[in-house]
Scaffold this motif. Structure first.
Motif, PDB file in Angstrom:
ATOM      1  N   ILE A 264       1.092   7.951  -3.688  1.00 55.43           N
ATOM      2  CA  ILE A 264       0.007   8.819  -5.521  1.00 55.43           C
ATOM      3  C   ILE A 264      -1.575   9.407  -4.322  1.00 55.43           C
ATOM      4  CG2 ILE A 264      -2.125   8.349  -7.385  1.00 55.43           C
ATOM      5  CD1 ILE A 264       0.295   6.035  -7.519  1.00 55.43           C
ATOM      6  N   MET A 265      -2.130   9.089  -3.175  1.00 55.36           N
ATOM      7  CA  MET A 265      -3.051   9.312  -2.684  1.00 55.36           C
ATOM      8  C   MET A 265      -2.798  10.405  -2.395  1.00 55.36           C
ATOM      9  SD  MET A 265      -6.103   8.466  -0.416  1.00 55.36           S
ATOM     10  CE  MET A 265      -4.408   8.394   0.926  1.00 55.36           C
ATOM     11  N   LEU A 266      -1.857  11.325  -1.869  1.00 54.78           N
ATOM     12  CA  LEU A 266      -0.659  11.780  -0.725  1.00 54.78           C
ATOM     13  C   LEU A 266      -0.546  13.038  -1.567  1.00 54.78           C
ATOM     14  CD1 LEU A 266       0.218  10.223   2.090  1.00 54.78           C
ATOM     15  CD2 LEU A 266      -1.965  11.901   1.994  1.00 54.78           C
ATOM     16  N   SER A 267       0.298  12.764  -2.577  1.00 52.65           N
ATOM     17  CA  SER A 267       0.688  13.513  -3.683  1.00 52.65           C
ATOM     18  C   SER A 267       0.381  15.609  -4.369  1.00 52.65           C
ATOM     19  CB  SER A 267       0.844  12.354  -5.416  1.00 52.65           C
ATOM     20  OG  SER A 267      -0.327  13.132  -5.672  1.00 52.65           O
TER      21      SER A 267
ATOM     22  N   LEU B  15       1.184  -0.577  -0.096  1.00 55.84           N
ATOM     23  CA  LEU B  15      -0.044  -0.279  -0.036  1.00 55.84           C
ATOM     24  C   LEU B  15       0.731   1.642   0.100  1.00 55.84           C
ATOM     25  CD1 LEU B  15      -2.719  -0.671   2.729  1.00 55.84           C
ATOM     26  CD2 LEU B  15      -2.838  -1.609   0.359  1.00 55.84           C
ATOM     27  N   VAL B  16       1.808   1.587  -0.248  1.00 53.49           N
ATOM     28  CA  VAL B  16       3.222   2.526   0.007  1.00 53.49           C
ATOM     29  C   VAL B  16       2.379   3.672  -1.540  1.00 53.49           C
ATOM     30  CG1 VAL B  16       5.317   3.200   0.054  1.00 53.49           C
ATOM     31  CG2 VAL B  16       4.496   0.969   1.581  1.00 53.49           C
TER      32      VAL B  16
ATOM     33  N   VAL C 284       3.530  16.922  -3.040  1.00 53.12           N
ATOM     34  CA  VAL C 284       4.590  17.461  -4.188  1.00 53.12           C
ATOM     35  C   VAL C 284       2.873  18.608  -5.040  1.00 53.12           C
ATOM     36  CG1 VAL C 284       4.462  16.713  -6.557  1.00 53.12           C
ATOM     37  CG2 VAL C 284       4.420  15.028  -4.745  1.00 53.12           C
ATOM     38  N   GLY C 285       2.470  18.759  -4.610  1.00 56.31           N
ATOM     39  CA  GLY C 285       1.550  19.989  -5.060  1.00 56.31           C
ATOM     40  C   GLY C 285       1.378  20.938  -3.755  1.00 56.31           C
ATOM     41  N   TRP C 286       1.630  20.856  -2.579  1.00 59.89           N
ATOM     42  CA  TRP C 286       1.855  22.233  -1.392  1.00 59.89           C
ATOM     43  C   TRP C 286       2.598  22.213  -1.130  1.00 59.89           C
ATOM     44  CZ3 TRP C 286      -0.467  26.566  -0.960  1.00 59.89           C
ATOM     45  CH2 TRP C 286      -0.129  26.831   0.640  1.00 59.89           C
TER      46      TRP C 286
ATOM     47  N   GLY D 181       5.216  10.873   0.901  1.00 66.72           N
ATOM     48  CA  GLY D 181       3.727  11.401   1.805  1.00 66.72           C
ATOM     49  C   GLY D 181       3.617  10.711   2.556  1.00 66.72           C
ATOM     50  N   ILE D 182       4.560   8.979   2.994  1.00 71.06           N
ATOM     51  CA  ILE D 182       3.594   7.855   3.306  1.00 71.06           C
ATOM     52  C   ILE D 182       4.446   7.610   4.399  1.00 71.06           C
ATOM     53  CG2 ILE D 182       6.229   6.632   2.736  1.00 71.06           C
ATOM     54  CD1 ILE D 182       2.645   5.073   3.598  1.00 71.06           C
TER      55      ILE D 182
END
Length: 289
Positions: free
Chosen positions: A179-182, A173-174, A186-188, A196-197
Motif C-alpha cells: 500500500i505504501m508503494l502503490s 508486513l507484505v 500503480v500510479g506510475w 510493490g513488495i
C-alpha cells in the motif's frame, strides 16, 4: 561456473587479449578501453564477480565507470525474469528487444558517466600472447579460487537476505508495504499493487522475484492476472532489468569503490529503473490505444 571456465580458457589460450583489442573502439565510447569487456562479459553470469573483475582497469575513474556499467548488465537472475515473463508469455522477439534496449541504455549511461567524470580514457596496451593450447589444470585452479572468493563474499548476504524476506512475511508486513508503494507501482508503473513488495525483495535476492510474484498472485500462469498482461509484464521486466541487482552486488561495490559511491550508484539505478518503467508503460499504453 561455465562462464568462469570459458573466460580462463580464452585467457590461457591467448584469445582474451585479441577480444579486448577488438572491443577497444566500442569501450572507448564509454571512456574505457578494451579490457573493460572482460567484467562486462562476466556480468551476464553474475554482477558480483564482474564488479571484482573491474580491478584489472588501471585508473580509479575507469573502475568507477566500469562497475557502474556492469551493474546494469542483466545477470543470470535477471535473465530468468526476462525469459520466464516476456520470453515465455510474449515471445522471444520481445525478450531480444529488451536485451537490445539494455545495450542501448548501457552505452548511453556509460557515455554520460564518461562526460560527467573528469579525465581521459587510457590507451589499450596489452601483451598479445601467442595462441596456444590451454592448460586445463591452471584454468581449474584459477576458477576454483574465484568461486571461493565469490562464495565468501556473497553467501552470508544471501542467507541474511532470505531471513529478512521470511521475517517480513511472518510479521504480516507484505500488504502495508504494498500500500505504501502503490503510488509508484500503480500510479506510475501501472502494475498491480501487490508487485510493490517485489521491489523490496528484488534488492535482497533478484532470483526470487518470479517465485514471489507467483506466490503473491496465487498462480504461475501470469496470463490469468488482471492488469498484468501484456504491458505489465514488459514494464515489470524493464524495472527488474535496470533495478539495482542484489545485496551481494552492493557488498562487492562497497569493497571496490567505497560505500558513498555505492550508495549513489544504488539510488541512481533504482530511480532510473522506476523512471524508465513509467515511460515504457506510457509508450506501450499509447501504442495499444
Amino acid at each position: 561456473l561455465p562462464l568462469y571456465i570459458v573466460l580462463y580458457l580464452l585467457e590461457d589460450s591467448g584469445y582474451i587479449s585479441r577480444i579486448a583489442f577488438l572491443m577497444d573502439g566500442i569501450m572507448h565510447k564509454m571512456g574505457l578501453h578494451g579490457k573493460a569487456f572482460i567484467p562486462f562479459l562476466l556480468g551476464y553470469g553474475c554482477n558480483v564477480p564482474a564488479c571484482i573483475a573491474c580491478r584489472i582497469l588501471e585508473t580509479h575513474r575507469e573502475r568507477i565507470i566500469a562497475v557502474f556499467v556492469v551493474t546494469l548488465v542483466p545477470c543470470a537472475a535477471r535473465t530468468v525474469i526476462i525469459l520466464s515473463l516476456v520470453g515465455k508469455f510474449l515471445g522471444i522477439q520481445w525478450a531480444l528487444i529488451l536485451y537490445l534496449l539494455n545495450l542501448v541504455v548501457i552505452l548511453g549511461l556509460g557515455r554520460l558517466a564518461f562526460k560527467v567524470l573528469p579525465g581521459e580514457p587510457t590507451a589499450l596496451i596489452m601483451e598479445m600472447h601467442d595462441y596456444r593450447v590451454p592448460h586445463l589444470k591452471t584454468v581449474l585452479k584459477q576458477t576454483w579460487f574465484r568461486i571461493i572468493e565469490f562464495i565468501k563474499l556473497a553467501f552470508p548476504l544471501i542467507i541474511l537476505g532470505s531471513v529478512a524476506i521470511k521475517s517480513i512475511q511472518v510479521l504480516g508486513l507484505v500488504e502495508p508495504i504494498s500500500i505504501m508503494l502503490s503510488p509508484i507501482t500503480v500510479g506510475w508503473l501501472g502494475l498491480p499493487m501487490i508487485t510493490g513488495i517485489t521491489l523490496i525483495f528484488g534488492i535482497l535476492r533478484k532470483e526470487l522475484t518470479i517465485i514471489l510474484l507467483s506466490t503473491l498472485f496465487g498462480t504461475s500462469n501470469f496470463l490469468e492476472v488482471p492488469g498484468f498482461y501484456p504491458i505489465g509484464m514488459i514494464v515489470f521486466t524493464v524495472v527488474a532489468m535496470f533495478y539495482f541487482p542484489c545485496i551481494s552486488t552492493i557488498a562487492a561495490l562497497v569493497k571496490e569503490i567505497g560505500w558513498k559511491k555505492t550508495l549513489f550508484v544504488a539510488i541512481f539505478e533504482i530511480l532510473f529503473a522506476i523512471l524508465l518503467g513509467g515511460i515504457v508503460y506510457r509508450i506501450l499504453e499509447f501504442m495499444i490505444i
